[in-house]
Design a protein around this motif. Structure first.
Motif, PDB file in Angstrom:
ATOM      1  N   MET A   1      -0.822  19.260  32.545  1.00  0.00           N
ATOM      2  CA  MET A   1      -0.892  17.780  33.263  1.00  0.00           C
ATOM      3  C   MET A   1      -0.330  16.630  33.755  1.00  0.00           C
ATOM      4  O   MET A   1      -0.871  15.723  33.823  1.00  0.00           O
ATOM      5  CB  MET A   1      -1.653  17.327  31.707  1.00  0.00           C
ATOM      6  CG  MET A   1      -2.807  18.488  31.667  1.00  0.00           C
ATOM      7  SD  MET A   1      -4.123  19.083  33.009  1.00  0.00           S
ATOM      8  CE  MET A   1      -4.699  17.203  33.057  1.00  0.00           C
ATOM      9  N   ALA A   2       1.316  16.775  33.411  1.00  0.00           N
ATOM     10  CA  ALA A   2       1.850  16.378  33.605  1.00  0.00           C
ATOM     11  C   ALA A   2       2.120  16.258  35.857  1.00  0.00           C
ATOM     12  O   ALA A   2       2.103  15.388  36.203  1.00  0.00           O
ATOM     13  CB  ALA A   2       3.682  16.462  33.265  1.00  0.00           C
ATOM     14  N   ALA A   3       1.871  17.189  35.761  1.00  0.00           N
ATOM     15  CA  ALA A   3       2.242  18.086  36.888  1.00  0.00           C
ATOM     16  C   ALA A   3       1.246  17.610  38.197  1.00  0.00           C
ATOM     17  O   ALA A   3       0.622  17.005  38.659  1.00  0.00           O
ATOM     18  CB  ALA A   3       2.181  19.649  37.526  1.00  0.00           C
ATOM     19  N   GLU A   4      -0.200  17.805  37.305  1.00  0.00           N
ATOM     20  CA  GLU A   4      -1.741  16.965  37.591  1.00  0.00           C
ATOM     21  C   GLU A   4      -1.628  15.345  37.712  1.00  0.00           C
ATOM     22  O   GLU A   4      -2.098  14.940  38.525  1.00  0.00           O
ATOM     23  CB  GLU A   4      -2.974  16.848  36.570  1.00  0.00           C
ATOM     24  CG  GLU A   4      -2.930  18.400  36.447  1.00  0.00           C
ATOM     25  CD  GLU A   4      -3.520  19.683  37.716  1.00  0.00           C
ATOM     26  OE1 GLU A   4      -4.065  18.770  38.984  1.00  0.00           O
ATOM     27  OE2 GLU A   4      -3.306  20.506  38.474  1.00  0.00           O
ATOM     28  N   ALA A   5      -0.693  15.123  36.757  1.00  0.00           N
ATOM     29  CA  ALA A   5      -0.652  12.994  37.205  1.00  0.00           C
ATOM     30  C   ALA A   5       0.403  12.564  37.913  1.00  0.00           C
ATOM     31  O   ALA A   5      -0.091  11.387  38.504  1.00  0.00           O
ATOM     32  CB  ALA A   5      -0.622  13.171  35.649  1.00  0.00           C
ATOM     33  N   LYS A   6       0.667  13.741  38.365  1.00  0.00           N
ATOM     34  CA  LYS A   6       1.706  13.031  39.936  1.00  0.00           C
ATOM     35  C   LYS A   6      -0.043  13.297  40.902  1.00  0.00           C
ATOM     36  O   LYS A   6       0.931  13.134  42.450  1.00  0.00           O
ATOM     37  CB  LYS A   6       2.674  13.878  40.210  1.00  0.00           C
ATOM     38  CG  LYS A   6       3.746  13.592  38.712  1.00  0.00           C
ATOM     39  CD  LYS A   6       4.609  14.701  39.071  1.00  0.00           C
ATOM     40  CE  LYS A   6       5.964  15.027  38.486  1.00  0.00           C
ATOM     41  NZ  LYS A   6       7.388  15.658  38.563  1.00  0.00           N
ATOM     42  N   LYS A   7      -0.851  14.048  41.065  1.00  0.00           N
ATOM     43  CA  LYS A   7      -1.585  13.899  41.692  1.00  0.00           C
ATOM     44  C   LYS A   7      -2.588  12.318  42.839  1.00  0.00           C
ATOM     45  O   LYS A   7      -2.374  12.068  41.720  1.00  0.00           O
ATOM     46  CB  LYS A   7      -2.135  14.780  42.089  1.00  0.00           C
ATOM     47  CG  LYS A   7      -1.742  16.355  42.031  1.00  0.00           C
ATOM     48  CD  LYS A   7      -3.280  17.418  41.820  1.00  0.00           C
ATOM     49  CE  LYS A   7      -2.518  18.875  41.611  1.00  0.00           C
ATOM     50  NZ  LYS A   7      -3.190  19.565  41.650  1.00  0.00           N
TER      51      LYS A   7
END
Length: 302
Positions: free
Chosen positions: A296-302
């Motif tokens: 979800m940290a990676a998803e938050a960057k989208k």
């Protein structure tokens, strides 16, 4: 007329701000130290006096505040040769702002009454930011006369004060409130993860829901972490899990079925069991993501 002498035990995220407001508004303050010296030293610098034991505080003070994490901690402060009960005297009032087990609260109230004292339950709403500002929410359980007596003191650190009813009702109301907030956390985490899985990033979820009538203060602080990865809601998963256990016990005592509370409890139990109890509540979105194979940290960057 001189102000009552105030004691404070539990100078963590919330307690320091509450105690600061008491001493700054002219109340003589006694504090009990713990492993973290920073808040103790801060308050001593403002004029507070440190005591070594809760017994000593009960012998000196007219009103003692407790702001602890759970009922076992509260019971430990009450009991034993250095506890509040050992030093309690006629007229002592203890204001317990802990989110506590109402069954434990009732037992402690009875024990304190036997010493001539009174237990007031006044659990808190809002965050350390409001604690520092003196604008917390307080849900107070006390009879009318005692409520009138403690109201000027509570007004030092609370801006929204609700007299819920007699002794014990404050802690019951707080569990209802935390049932809602931990339920929100579970719902928002699952929605955010589901959105990411189907191509809607957390930022878009925040934009759409945040501009609709479904938004609220809890949603805003939760999504500040889920999207910006900024910790503004400083309440731990372990405390949330504890509160949901207390909700379940209260429901069991009332003979009720609480399906939603049980579901939220499982989210928090899993997060705590996996070693994330010290993390703050909004990070539960990361735990739900991990259960579903999403970072979800990676998803938050989208």
């Amino acid at each position: 007329m001189s102000k009552p002498k105030i004691g404070f035990i539990g100078l963590g995220y919330m307690g320091h701000g509450m105690a600061k407001n008491l001493v700054q508004k002219g109340y003589p303050l006694w504090v009990k130290g713990n492993r973290n010296r920073a808040p103790i030293d801060s308050l001593i610098g403002m004029g507070a006096t440190e005591v070594a034991t809760a017994r000593e505080m009960a012998q000196v003070c007219d009103i003692i505040h407790l702001c602890l994490s759970n009922s076992p901690q509260v019971e430990a402060v009450f009991d034993g040769p250095d506890g509040i009960l050992a030093g309690a005297r006629d007229g002592l009032i203890v204001i317990d702002t802990t989110t506590a087990d109402p069954v434990s609260t009732a037992k402690l109230a009875e024990a304190l009454a036997a010493k001539g004292g009174t237990l007031v339950d006044a659990p808190l709403g809002r965050t350390p930011k409001e604690a520092e500002a003196g604008t917390l929410d307080a849900m107070v359980g006390a009879d009318e006369a005692v409520f009138a007596q403690v109201l000027p003191v509570i007004e030092c650190w609370a801006g929204n004060i609700s007299h819920v009813g007699g002794p014990g009702t404050g802690h019951k109301m707080k569990l209802l409130m935390n049932f809602i907030s931990m339920g929100y956390a579970s719902l928002y985490a699952e929605v955010t993860v589901l959105g990411a899985a189907v191509g809607i990033p957390p930022a878009k979820v925040r934009q759409v829901i945040g501009s609709s009538r479904l938004t609220n203060g809890f949603f805003e602080s939760f999504m500040t972490y889920a999207v910006d990865r900024e910790e503004v809601h400083k309440f731990t998963i372990a405390n949330g899990a504890k509160d949901l256990r207390y909700v379940g016990a209260m429901a069991d005592a009332a003979g009720l079925t609480t399906i939603m509370a049980s579901a939220a409890k499982q989210f928090f139990a899993q997060a705590e069991a996996s070693g994330h109890g010290a993390d703050f509540v909004p990070s539960i979105t990361d735990r739900v993501g991990a259960l579903n194979g999403l970072d979800m940290a990676a998803e938050a960057k989208k």
